[in-house]
Scaffold this active site. Sequence first.
Site, PDB file in Angstrom:
ATOM      1  N   ASP A  87       0.877  -1.168   0.000  1.00 46.07           N
ATOM      2  CA  ASP A  87       0.000   0.000   0.000  1.00 46.07           C
ATOM      3  C   ASP A  87       0.920   1.225   0.000  1.00 46.07           C
ATOM      4  OD1 ASP A  87      -1.596   2.166   0.615  1.00 46.07           O
ATOM      5  OD2 ASP A  87      -2.753   1.105   2.142  1.00 46.07           O
ATOM      6  N   GLU A 107       1.791   2.945  12.993  1.00 42.10           N
ATOM      7  CA  GLU A 107       0.735   2.823  11.992  1.00 42.10           C
ATOM      8  C   GLU A 107      -0.307   1.930  12.635  1.00 42.10           C
ATOM      9  OE1 GLU A 107      -1.783   1.745  10.197  1.00 42.10           O
ATOM     10  OE2 GLU A 107      -0.633   0.423   8.873  1.00 42.10           O
ATOM     11  N   GLU A 128     -10.132  -2.973  15.292  1.00 43.07           N
ATOM     12  CA  GLU A 128      -8.921  -3.750  15.594  1.00 43.07           C
ATOM     13  C   GLU A 128      -7.713  -2.856  15.757  1.00 43.07           C
ATOM     14  OE1 GLU A 128      -7.899  -7.365  13.569  1.00 43.07           O
ATOM     15  OE2 GLU A 128      -8.786  -7.919  15.468  1.00 43.07           O
ATOM     16  N   HIS A 148      -5.204   0.059   1.236  1.00 39.41           N
ATOM     17  CA  HIS A 148      -5.712  -1.250   1.693  1.00 39.41           C
ATOM     18  C   HIS A 148      -6.846  -1.086   2.698  1.00 39.41           C
ATOM     19  CE1 HIS A 148      -3.259  -0.546   5.259  1.00 39.41           C
ATOM     20  NE2 HIS A 148      -3.862  -1.564   5.821  1.00 39.41           N
TER      21      HIS A 148
END
Lengths: 341, 341
Positions: free
Chosen positions: A39, A132, A141, A281
């Site tokens: 990505d 990230e 999540e 993504h």
Amino acid sequence: MGEPDVSFFGCDGEDDKTSADYCFDSYSHFGIHEEMLKDVVRTKTYQNVIYRNKFLFQNKVVLDVGAGTGILSLFCAKAGAAHVYAVECSHMADMAKQIVETNGLPDVVTVLKGKIEEIELPVAKVDIIISEWMGYFLLFENMLNTVLYARDKWLVDDEVVLPDEASLYLTAIEDAEYKDDKIEFWNNVYGFDMSCIKKQAMMEPFVDTVDQKQIVTNCHLLKTMDISKMVPGDASFTASFKLIAERDDYIHAFVAYFDVSFTKCHKLMGFSTGPRSRATHWKQTVLYLEDVLTICEGETIIGSMTVAPNKKNPRDVDIMVKYSLSGRRCVVSRVQFYKMR
Amino acid sequence: MGEPDVSFFGCDGEDDKTSADYCFDSYSHFGIHEEMLKDVVRTKTYQNVIYRNKFLFQNKVVLDVGAGTGILSLFCAKAGAAHVYAVECSHMADMAKQIVETNGLPDVVTVLKGKIEEIELPVAKVDIIISEWMGYFLLFENMLNTVLYARDKWLVDDEVVLPDEASLYLTAIEDAEYKDDKIEFWNNVYGFDMSCIKKQAMMEPFVDTVDQKQIVTNCHLLKTMDISKMVPGDASFTASFKLIAERDDYIHAFVAYFDVSFTKCHKLMGFSTGPRSRATHWKQTVLYLEDVLTICEGETIIGSMTVAPNKKNPRDVDIMVKYSLSGRRCVVSRVQFYKMR
């Protein structure tokens, strides 16, 4: 044929260690890291933030929260960081250690395998936290709470969290074709009525790429989070919205997406995961409506979205949307992002 | 805005039951059932087998092993079965019950929620066992043992298991482009050497669709399983193979795929998941070689493949391939299909 004279990967015939030994959850699996690394919106932005703002990193101590393959730590090391602590709880930490070695950076990057909440750092304070941590719908999540924990425990006052701003947006789309394919499909499956599954399907958000031509209304900023100052509770919120139709069309779904910003750069940097930007993504999050709305240019949908961690599984996210079209009937839609277990 | 006057799916404001309550493993999730149902090679073959061979089903008692949404049971009911027992252990069983009700077949189809090994059938014997038990590489995460258990416990002698034959094949392909993208990628990731992940990546089979133009050799039948007679141990085997190059080319990978047959039909029916057939959700299984083989038309690769359930996790599959090209060095490649946990 005889016995092999060359074995793969140094495995001998008695070695029954397999790739499964490296894998205890999905983040141990290289496939997800491949997707994230490829990505380029994500990874190139982080790379540019780091390489073009070396003044932030030079001679600084950096903590990389959820380091994965260690790519961000390697970037920081190349940018002149005094030391980088790369914390990763999955077995990918073992790979990250090897990668740091292979790239000749073991003196600068230390990989620590474990949970942020449980590991001990060899230093009392760090200058920069980089992570990230974003999940689908920003918060699914995600590791945001882990980042905030690390910030409160180790970050020197007034120093830098990267990224330091995340914003969640909402818009509305026409999506007849895909809704037919994903939702209405269940009405007639080889001649049988499976519409009870349709109801279940609509209780989940879909993660998919939306074509910007499908957007019918403006995009409304729901919430901005200041990662350097917020508290964990700020990730639970109710935000009102007003979406104004920009053309006559139908509306099949709300679409949520997020932006992240690195405001401490010399020049503002960041990226958007919105349908008008290059696909990532994270794609977008599509929340289908039970009914199709028929909307005219200038008409408004007003409503509110409530977002909170699921009580049973805090890494899942409950989303409730209330809305009404130009004062007509009000509808409540509940969806939930949950992990397959 | 006021309180809603219409709620979604009959949920009221206090109801905090969510879709996660339906989900305890991936087979509880509707997405996988959507994919399987939309695989028309799979589902249409079963439908045709059943609808075009009503003589097999009329007035018979059928057991559907791993019924999922219940689609095969519904087909059998429509084909005139006296009764169908649809056994499903995931929460999808609750959906299947609703689907049977909705379609007016509760007198013919009984959905039983539980494991085949644990449930009790209200009958001592059944006439037909039908199941779609096949996994990737035929045997990954499969329910074959469950089908065999059901066969031995409930099937009347000489009656019908559908499908009753499954065959595993091997061929070899040229795949430079994809191997570069999936494997060689790790050699240089934004300037860093992550080749240790490449080694891990090669220890796993890739499930992907192979273009038939990539096939360099013949296709070799490795193993045929007779589901009506085999014992569970027959799913562990070593099979030799001989692949003869049909042109000068390079070989980057072996490719495995399977066929299934319904030999008890009036006319032989079945389907193939091979690269020369219409794509299915099983795709093919690609096993990359560490080295690229340079092969000339007529040259042979001889070798053997050993397949066995993983000792720790019997639903995982260990695969070992030994091979040599025209008598040159012999190589052993080990791969493993494992479930992300």
